[in-house]
Design an enzyme around this catalytic site. Structure first.
Site, PDB file in Angstrom:
ATOM      1  N   LYS A   1     -17.313  32.846  17.945  1.00 52.47           N
ATOM      2  CA  LYS A   1     -17.002  31.562  17.326  1.00 52.47           C
ATOM      3  C   LYS A   1     -17.079  30.490  18.403  1.00 52.47           C
ATOM      4  CE  LYS A   1     -13.202  29.475  14.708  1.00 52.47           C
ATOM      5  NZ  LYS A   1     -11.847  29.769  14.200  1.00 52.47           N
TER       6      LYS A   1
ATOM      7  N   ASP B   1      -4.878  28.968   5.523  1.00 54.53           N
ATOM      8  CA  ASP B   1      -6.240  28.713   5.060  1.00 54.53           C
ATOM      9  C   ASP B   1      -6.817  29.951   4.375  1.00 54.53           C
ATOM     10  OD1 ASP B   1      -8.394  27.003   4.680  1.00 54.53           O
ATOM     11  OD2 ASP B   1      -9.374  27.592   6.544  1.00 54.53           O
TER      12      ASP B   1
ATOM     13  N   VAL C   1     -20.408  30.577  13.867  1.00 60.56           N
ATOM     14  CA  VAL C   1     -20.080  31.970  14.156  1.00 60.56           C
ATOM     15  C   VAL C   1     -21.403  32.710  14.316  1.00 60.56           C
ATOM     16  CG1 VAL C   1     -18.938  34.065  13.354  1.00 60.56           C
ATOM     17  CG2 VAL C   1     -17.932  31.826  12.842  1.00 60.56           C
TER      18      VAL C   1
END
Length: 186
Positions: free
Chosen positions: A55, A158, A42
């Site tokens: 990204k 996540d 990133v």
């Protein structure tokens, strides 16, 4: 212009060329890397006079991993429909590379929650229970929106301190995760 047409226009993202991404990242300068996550870097950058993060896959041209392509495409397609104050905004992507690159909004005053919790003792002392409750509430609003407000629910899969950005007033932004799941009923 009708209200529906305006909403569609707000959700569109810009398609950047690979050359624009290279220029914004100073030819993928390692000094501009803000984070290393899974198979991605990133980068901090400026593009179209906006502060952004970009990204990119760790190996832009060499990595032919179909699962990684699917992840990046899912990130982009989900970001088009997610419009929430506690979710990171996507401005655009580059589709000229095998694995798409994604351009996200960046606010220089935000820091990764992990730094408050695990890295910087000075910041940890500033992170009061009131601040922690504010962060937890903001993340819960983002997750509730993803699960309930969209016509097809999105599951983040996540959630961790690296995926939460906070500012000095502890306003939290949930960043797109590596393992998003979109439930689609055909």
């Amino acid at each position: 212009m009708s209200e529906n047409n305006q909403n569609v226009l707000e959700q569109q993202i810009k398609i950047y060329s690979e050359e624009e991404i290279k220029n914004a990242t100073n030819n993928y300068d390692v000094n501009l890397i803000a984070l290393h996550i899974h198979e991605a870097y990133v980068y901090r950058a400026t593009i179209d006079d906006r502060e952004v993060v970009i990204k990119t896959p760790r190996k832009v041209d060499e990595n032919r991993n179909p699962a990684l392509v699917n992840h990046f495409l899912t990130d982009v397609s989900v970001a088009v429909v997610i419009q929430h104050d506690n979710m990171n905004k996507v401005y655009g992507c580059c589709l000229e590379t095998y694995i798409p690159m994604i351009v996200y909004h960046r606010t220089s005053t935000r820091m990764v929650l992990d730094r408050y919790l695990h890295v910087d003792l000075g910041l940890r002392r500033l992170f009061t229970w009131t601040g922690r409750l504010k962060v937890a509430t903001d993340v819960a609003y983002a997750l509730c929106y993803m699960h309930n407000a969209l016509s097809k629910p999105v599951i983040h899969r996540d959630i961790k301190s690296f995926c939460v950005l906070i500012d000095s007033s502890f306003h939290a932004i949930l960043a797109n995760g590596y393992k998003l799941t979109v439930f689609c009923v055909l």
